[in-house]
Design an enzyme around this catalytic site. Structure first.
Site, PDB file in Angstrom:
ATOM      1  N   GLN A  37      31.724  41.825 104.601  1.00 51.95           N
ATOM      2  CA  GLN A  37      31.046  42.581 105.976  1.00 51.95           C
ATOM      3  C   GLN A  37      30.241  41.711 106.736  1.00 51.95           C
ATOM      4  O   GLN A  37      29.495  42.249 107.198  1.00 51.95           O
ATOM      5  CB  GLN A  37      30.706  43.846 105.766  1.00 51.95           C
ATOM      6  CG  GLN A  37      31.832  44.910 105.420  1.00 51.95           C
ATOM      7  CD  GLN A  37      32.751  44.820 106.663  1.00 51.95           C
ATOM      8  OE1 GLN A  37      32.223  44.961 107.598  1.00 51.95           O
ATOM      9  NE2 GLN A  37      34.059  45.246 106.331  1.00 51.95           N
ATOM     10  N   SER A  38      30.252  40.423 106.679  1.00 47.07           N
ATOM     11  CA  SER A  38      29.444  39.506 107.278  1.00 47.07           C
ATOM     12  C   SER A  38      29.467  39.467 108.944  1.00 47.07           C
ATOM     13  O   SER A  38      30.374  39.399 109.265  1.00 47.07           O
ATOM     14  CB  SER A  38      29.804  37.860 106.802  1.00 47.07           C
ATOM     15  OG  SER A  38      29.063  37.019 107.678  1.00 47.07           O
ATOM     16  N   ASN A  39      28.325  39.735 109.121  1.00 53.92           N
ATOM     17  CA  ASN A  39      27.883  39.920 110.891  1.00 53.92           C
ATOM     18  C   ASN A  39      28.014  38.486 111.292  1.00 53.92           C
ATOM     19  O   ASN A  39      28.384  38.255 112.463  1.00 53.92           O
ATOM     20  CB  ASN A  39      26.649  40.625 111.017  1.00 53.92           C
ATOM     21  CG  ASN A  39      26.625  42.032 110.589  1.00 53.92           C
ATOM     22  OD1 ASN A  39      27.281  42.729 110.854  1.00 53.92           O
ATOM     23  ND2 ASN A  39      25.463  42.144 109.695  1.00 53.92           N
TER      24      ASN A  39
END
Ligand code: PLP
Length: 341
Positions: free
Chosen positions: A75-77
């Site tokens: 879920q890397s921004n």
């Protein structure tokens, strides 16, 4: 000295808003609180990586790269914003995402796919451990890859937050505000490093407090050294003429909870509080943890009531939707913790 504002492409809507949080009354002697809205940088639902990418993309384009490689958690921004920046510039993007491919494509991962990124799942690795080998593979395919490290935290990306400090000081000037403390989440260290270098360059007098969100990093590396090292490499690259020592770096390691990306009751309470009182969305991994820590510090009277605090909202909002089931499973709304007056 090198001009920090040069050498960037425009990706963000700047300046981001700076405003007071008027409805948070956590103690009878509540310090004044402001928030810097880098959740509103604009690119692909915003976040702090957009400022770093303005400099990283400029460098990649200068080197005539045709593919950006970077890495992060599933879920890397950072990966989401990188994929969007690459799409805008018509070049490829390969993301190394920690985790395994499942049918559950949501939050940032959904956006990565929408932006056309090529995704390589890297199991337990989420810090770009195999970036070099993917780089070599792309080279062999006659592509021109450009590596953006985990979190975009190298002396090029850090310039985004050097410039952000300049932006903040201009806003404080025109609004007639003095800030005594800046509080922000810290992970790959680039945001904090940039703000520190910027504060030295432009004369910001307040303290800068990072809150570690990553238990693994807090336990396995010396984050203070990572920040000071990034500060010094960045300062050198722009010929700033000063050094930053490790003991100037303030990072709190006491709020890493159940580990990176595992929110608990503290994070859910912070999410609820900012939502219900201010209409502001935090993210479960970074900003809710840092805000939860800040709330705890305020309730423990670590700031005096005549001081002014700025919370730097670093974004991350899309991951909230990937955590919806997890978050609703956490007992929080009715649990004790806050005495809100
Ligand atoms: C990456 C990130 C951070 C941490 O910033 P670093 O520069 O990596 O320390 C904080 N908040 C959000 C929402 C992020 O995506």
């Amino acid at each position: 000295m090198h001009d920090v504002m040069a050498d960037k492409v425009r990706l963000a809507f700047l300046p981001t808003p700076l405003h007071e949080l008027k409805n948070l009354r956590l103690t009878p002697l509540m310090p004044k609180m402001y928030i810097k809205r880098d959740d509103c940088t604009g690119l692909a639902l915003g976040g702090n990586k957009t400022r770093k990418l303005e400099y990283l993309m400029a460098d990649a384009l200068k080197q005539e790269a045709d593919t950006i490689i970077t890495a992060g958690a599933i879920q890397s921004n950072h990966c989401r914003q990188t994929a969007a920046a690459a799409a805008m510039h018509g070049i490829g993007c390969t993301l190394l995402l920690g985790g395994d491919k499942t049918g559950n494509v949501n939050g940032n991962l959904l956006l990565d796919e929408l932006f056309g990124a090529e995704i390589v799942y890297t199991g337990t690795e989420r810090l770009g451990e195999s970036i070099a080998s993917v780089y070599d593979t792309l080279k062999r395919e006659n592509r021109k890859p450009y590596t953006v490290p985990y979190g975009g935290s190298n002396p090029v990306g850090v310039l985004g937050y050097v410039a952000a400090m300049r932006e903040l000081m201009d806003q404080l000037d025109s609004m007639g505000i003095t800030i005594d403390h800046i509080v922000l989440p810290t992970s790959s260290c680039g945001t904090q490093a940039g703000l520190i270098v910027g504060s030295k360059l432009y004369g910001f007098k307040g303290k800068i407090h990072g809150i570690s969100v990553d238990k693994t990093l807090s336990e396995t590396s010396v984050l203070e050294e990572m920040v000071s090292d990034l500060c010094n490499r960045t300062a050198k690259s722009i010929e700033a003429g000063f050094v930053v020592s490790r003991n100037e770096i303030d990072i709190d390691h006491s709020y890493t909870g159940g580990g990176y990306g595992i929110p608990g009751a503290m994070e859910v309470q912070a999410l609820n509080l900012l939502g219900a009182r201010e209409g502001i969305i935090l993210d479960p991994v970074y900003t809710a943890r840092a805000m939860g820590g800040l709330i705890d510090m305020i309730q423990n009277n670590m700031f005096s009531p005549d001081e002014t605090i700025l919370f730097w909202h670093t974004g991350g909002v899309p991951s909230l939707f990937a955590y919806s089931e997890f978050l609703t499973g956490i007992e929080s709304l009715d649990s004790p913790g806050y005495s809100i007056t």
